[in-house]
Design a protein around this motif. Sequence first.
Motif, short mmCIF file in Angstrom:
data_model
loop_
_atom_site.label_atom_id
_atom_site.label_comp_id
_atom_site.label_asym_id
_atom_site.label_seq_id
_atom_site.Cartn_x
_atom_site.Cartn_y
_atom_site.Cartn_z
N ALA A 96 6.84 -14.12 15.29
CA ALA A 96 6.29 -14.95 14.22
C ALA A 96 4.82 -14.61 13.96
CB ALA A 96 6.45 -16.42 14.56
N VAL A 97 4.06 -14.41 15.03
CA VAL A 97 2.64 -14.04 14.89
C VAL A 97 2.54 -12.65 14.28
CG1 VAL A 97 0.47 -13.62 16.11
CG2 VAL A 97 1.95 -15.53 16.80
N PHE A 98 3.33 -11.71 14.79
CA PHE A 98 3.35 -10.36 14.23
C PHE A 98 3.64 -10.40 12.74
CE2 PHE A 98 3.81 -7.45 18.00
CZ PHE A 98 3.04 -6.41 17.50
N ASP A 99 4.70 -11.12 12.37
CA ASP A 99 5.10 -11.18 10.97
C ASP A 99 4.00 -11.74 10.08
OD1 ASP A 99 7.58 -10.04 11.45
OD2 ASP A 99 8.64 -11.97 11.55
N ALA A 100 3.32 -12.78 10.55
CA ALA A 100 2.24 -13.37 9.78
C ALA A 100 1.10 -12.38 9.56
CB ALA A 100 1.73 -14.63 10.47
N VAL A 101 0.72 -11.70 10.63
CA VAL A 101 -0.38 -10.72 10.53
C VAL A 101 0.05 -9.54 9.65
CG1 VAL A 101 -1.82 -9.10 11.84
CG2 VAL A 101 -1.38 -11.40 12.75
N LEU A 102 1.24 -9.03 9.89
CA LEU A 102 1.73 -7.90 9.09
C LEU A 102 1.81 -8.26 7.61
CD1 LEU A 102 4.57 -6.62 11.44
CD2 LEU A 102 2.49 -5.37 10.84
N ASN A 103 2.36 -9.41 7.29
CA ASN A 103 2.48 -9.81 5.89
C ASN A 103 1.12 -9.93 5.22
OD1 ASN A 103 5.28 -9.87 5.93
ND2 ASN A 103 5.34 -12.04 6.49
N ARG A 104 0.17 -10.52 5.92
CA ARG A 104 -1.16 -10.71 5.35
C ARG A 104 -1.85 -9.37 5.06
NH1 ARG A 104 -2.57 -14.23 8.60
NH2 ARG A 104 -3.64 -13.04 10.19
N TYR A 105 -1.81 -8.45 6.01
CA TYR A 105 -2.54 -7.20 5.84
C TYR A 105 -1.77 -6.16 5.04
CZ TYR A 105 -6.25 -8.80 8.85
OH TYR A 105 -7.31 -9.50 9.37
N LEU A 106 -0.48 -6.10 5.21
CA LEU A 106 0.28 -5.08 4.48
C LEU A 106 0.40 -5.40 3.00
CD1 LEU A 106 3.02 -4.04 7.05
CD2 LEU A 106 0.79 -3.01 6.61
N SER A 107 0.24 -6.66 2.63
CA SER A 107 0.23 -6.99 1.21
C SER A 107 -0.97 -6.36 0.51
CB SER A 107 0.23 -8.50 1.00
OG SER A 107 -0.96 -9.08 1.48
N VAL A 108 -2.06 -6.17 1.25
CA VAL A 108 -3.26 -5.51 0.71
C VAL A 108 -2.94 -4.06 0.34
CG1 VAL A 108 -5.57 -4.67 1.33
CG2 VAL A 108 -4.87 -6.97 1.98
N ALA A 109 -2.11 -3.42 1.15
CA ALA A 109 -1.77 -2.01 0.94
C ALA A 109 -0.65 -1.83 -0.07
CB ALA A 109 -1.38 -1.36 2.26
N GLY A 110 -0.13 -2.94 -0.59
CA GLY A 110 0.97 -2.83 -1.53
C GLY A 110 2.25 -2.40 -0.86
N ALA A 111 2.45 -2.87 0.36
CA ALA A 111 3.64 -2.48 1.13
C ALA A 111 4.91 -2.94 0.44
CB ALA A 111 3.56 -3.07 2.53
N ILE A 112 5.92 -2.14 0.57
CA ILE A 112 7.23 -2.44 0.02
C ILE A 112 8.15 -2.74 1.19
CG2 ILE A 112 9.16 -1.53 -1.32
CD1 ILE A 112 7.05 0.31 -2.69
#
Length: 76
Positions: free
Chosen positions: A26-42
């Motif tokens: 859950a912590v990983f997902d929150a961090v990943l979602n927050r930062y990868l949205s900056v990179a335009g992750a798909i």
Amino acid sequence: MGEIEDLAMSVANAYEDNYFNTAKRAVFDAVLNRYLSVAGAIADDDLYENIVTLGRRHPEEFARFVDELRQSSLLP
């Protein structure tokens, strides 16, 4: 491999290692979602590739991303 690629592989491996630990995931997902949205992750893209993209396009965000994972004890 460069530093970005090495760190991206470490993050991807740590995510997989902790996938079945629901609290850490859950912590990983929150961090990943927050930062990868900056990179335009798909969502369909590989986690490793998304992290490398973040590191190459947004190095300051990447540094904060890695620091946050380390502070959360999710990355050595």
